[in-house]
Enzyme design. Structure first.
Site, mmCIF file in Angstrom:
data_model
loop_
_atom_site.group_PDB
_atom_site.id
_atom_site.type_symbol
_atom_site.label_atom_id
_atom_site.label_comp_id
_atom_site.label_asym_id
_atom_site.label_seq_id
_atom_site.Cartn_x
_atom_site.Cartn_y
_atom_site.Cartn_z
ATOM 1 N N TYR A 124 32.255 -33.436 57.240
ATOM 2 C CA TYR A 124 32.788 -34.670 56.655
ATOM 3 C C TYR A 124 31.725 -35.771 56.624
ATOM 4 O O TYR A 124 32.034 -36.942 56.439
ATOM 5 C CB TYR A 124 33.993 -35.172 57.456
ATOM 6 C CG TYR A 124 35.204 -34.255 57.432
ATOM 7 C CD1 TYR A 124 35.067 -32.884 57.552
ATOM 8 C CD2 TYR A 124 36.484 -34.773 57.297
ATOM 9 C CE1 TYR A 124 36.168 -32.039 57.541
ATOM 10 C CE2 TYR A 124 37.591 -33.942 57.290
ATOM 11 C CZ TYR A 124 37.424 -32.573 57.413
ATOM 12 O OH TYR A 124 38.518 -31.748 57.406
ATOM 13 N N LYS A 172 31.919 -22.450 66.431
ATOM 14 C CA LYS A 172 31.755 -21.181 65.710
ATOM 15 C C LYS A 172 30.292 -20.764 65.860
ATOM 16 O O LYS A 172 29.601 -20.426 64.885
ATOM 17 C CB LYS A 172 32.146 -21.376 64.234
ATOM 18 C CG LYS A 172 32.146 -20.118 63.397
ATOM 19 C CD LYS A 172 33.309 -19.190 63.688
ATOM 20 C CE LYS A 172 33.156 -17.879 62.938
ATOM 21 N NZ LYS A 172 34.201 -16.889 63.268
ATOM 22 N N ASP A 205 38.303 -19.290 65.599
ATOM 23 C CA ASP A 205 39.354 -18.375 65.123
ATOM 24 C C ASP A 205 40.177 -17.838 66.300
ATOM 25 O O ASP A 205 41.414 -17.787 66.257
ATOM 26 C CB ASP A 205 38.786 -17.234 64.256
ATOM 27 C CG ASP A 205 37.367 -16.836 64.618
ATOM 28 O OD1 ASP A 205 36.723 -17.552 65.397
ATOM 29 O OD2 ASP A 205 36.897 -15.795 64.116
ATOM 30 N N ASP A 229 40.112 -31.166 62.684
ATOM 31 C CA ASP A 229 41.111 -31.530 61.680
ATOM 32 C C ASP A 229 42.186 -30.449 61.609
ATOM 33 O O ASP A 229 43.393 -30.728 61.610
ATOM 34 C CB ASP A 229 40.393 -31.673 60.318
ATOM 35 C CG ASP A 229 41.230 -32.429 59.304
ATOM 36 O OD1 ASP A 229 42.345 -32.854 59.650
ATOM 37 O OD2 ASP A 229 40.757 -32.580 58.163
#
Ligand code: NAI
Length: 334
Positions: A124, A172, A205, A229
């Site tokens: 973002y 991640k 995940d 988010d």
């Protein structure tokens, strides 16, 4: 002494739900005065800027704002007002507490997490490029050591001050190795100053799966912007939905408090909106201002109201409108 606070009523259901907060604050005699300023679509419709100078001036003076939701066109049009305000005032912490509320139907009754989302960097950061000739787009995730250290530190400080036991870093780093490494290194560095707090980490995940199976295993969670988010709405889903969850955007000098849901154009102007999320955001704001007794009184009255289905709005299975729900909260004040 009355403290001045900026109030952005927002678009869609914004005016209805912020009115509810104003009524409750009056009933509790909270020592603040509102300075109302528009932003977003409402501001454009009044012939003003999306983020008018009067809003910037007001927040610069008051340093604290309560904000109703603001409509953002999807895939086109202007850049999100929310994102711009977060960057303009360097509100690098997005804090979203999610706890199970007695009486509210949800899959779990034992959730009590607080999510810290980095709010100014990552995907973002605004580094977006479109090449019309190649019909190709790039969105670049920028993660810095400074940005990672300060959000992780904020999460650990919160854990320490609120007597919480564990901080989970979400990332991640198996695929996005560089940005993942910076974030995990920040975790290792900050954790050294908080030996009493346990730290672990999860890949995003896996974290999504863990949260929907065993949410009680998670306490304070800290992560980068996009993952935060998504996780914050996932956490909202664990405790009954977006209509219930508060959000705080906090920096070193300024803070803006807002409900996590959007402007709900499908029900705007119908008096049906559930004001719980914005009331809870206003409670976070009172705690930020150290008005703890006022915050506790409203919090208790709100929980009592939510425990009675007949006092709730339609999204929670009740038949009250925004006003009826607000009346019930005011009646339940001690
Ligand atoms: P939304 O949260 O506005 O609505 C999703 C669904 O939840 C709708 O069916 C709506 O009626 C319902 N809902 C939301 N809040 C509710 C409440 N307080 N009481 C009862 N029902 C409620 O999400 P959507 O439709 O994706 O977005 C609408 C607009 O809001 C978009 O322009 C979006 O960009 C903006 N938005 C703004 C946010 C903010 O200002 N912080 C956050 C999220 C979206």
């Amino acid at each position: 002494m009355q403290k001045k606070v900026t109030l952005i009523t927002g678009d869609g259901i914004g005016p209805e739900i912020t009115q509810s907060v104003k009524r409750i604050f009056e009933a509790v005699e909270v020592p603040i005065v509102w300075e109302e300023v528009n932003a977003g679509l409402t501001s454009l419709e009044h012939g003003d800027e999306l983020i008018p100078q009067s809003l910037i001036d007001s927040i610069n003076e008051t340093r604290v704002a309560l904000k109703g939701p603001i409509t953002t066109p999807v895939g086109k049009g202007f850049k999100s007002v929310n994102v711009q305000l977060r960057q303009m005032f360097d509100l690098y912490q997005n804090i979203r507490p999610c706890r199970s509320t007695p009486g509210i139907d949800s899959k779990f009754d034992n959730v009590d997490t607080v999510l810290f989302r980095e709010n100014t960097e990552g995907l973002y950061a605004g580094l977006e490029f479109y090449d019309a000739r190649l019909e190709m787009a790039d969105s670049i995730a920028r993660v810095t050591k400074k940005g990672s250290l300060r959000i992780v530190k904020a999460a650990f400080e919160y854990a320490k001050n609120q007597g919480r036991e564990k901080v989970t870093l979400v990332h991640k780093a198996n695929i996005l190795k560089n940005i993942g490494r910076i974030f995990l290194d920040a975790g290792d560095e900050v954790a050294q100053d908080y030996p009493e707090i346990e730290m672990n980490d999860r890949i995003i995940d896996n974290m999504c799966m863990q949260l929907v199976i065993r949410p009680e295993d998670y306490d304070v969670i800290v992560t980068t912007n996009l993952f935060g988010d998504i996780l914050s709405d996932l956490c909202a889903g664990l405790v009954g939905g977006l209509g219930l969850v508060a959000g705080a955007n906090v920096g070193d000098d300024f803070a803006i408090f807002e409900a996590v849901h959007g402007s709900a154009p499908d029900i705007a102007g119908q008096g049906k909106a559930n004001p719980t999320a914005i009331i809870r955001s206003a409670i976070l704001m009172l705690r930020h201002l150290n008005l703890l007794d006022h915050a506790d009184r409203i919090d208790q009255a709100l929980d009592k109201t939510l425990a009675e289905k007949s006092s709730c709005t339609a999204d929670l299975g009740g038949d009250q409108g925004t006003q009826g729900f607000t009346d019930a909260v005011i009646n339940n004040l001690k």
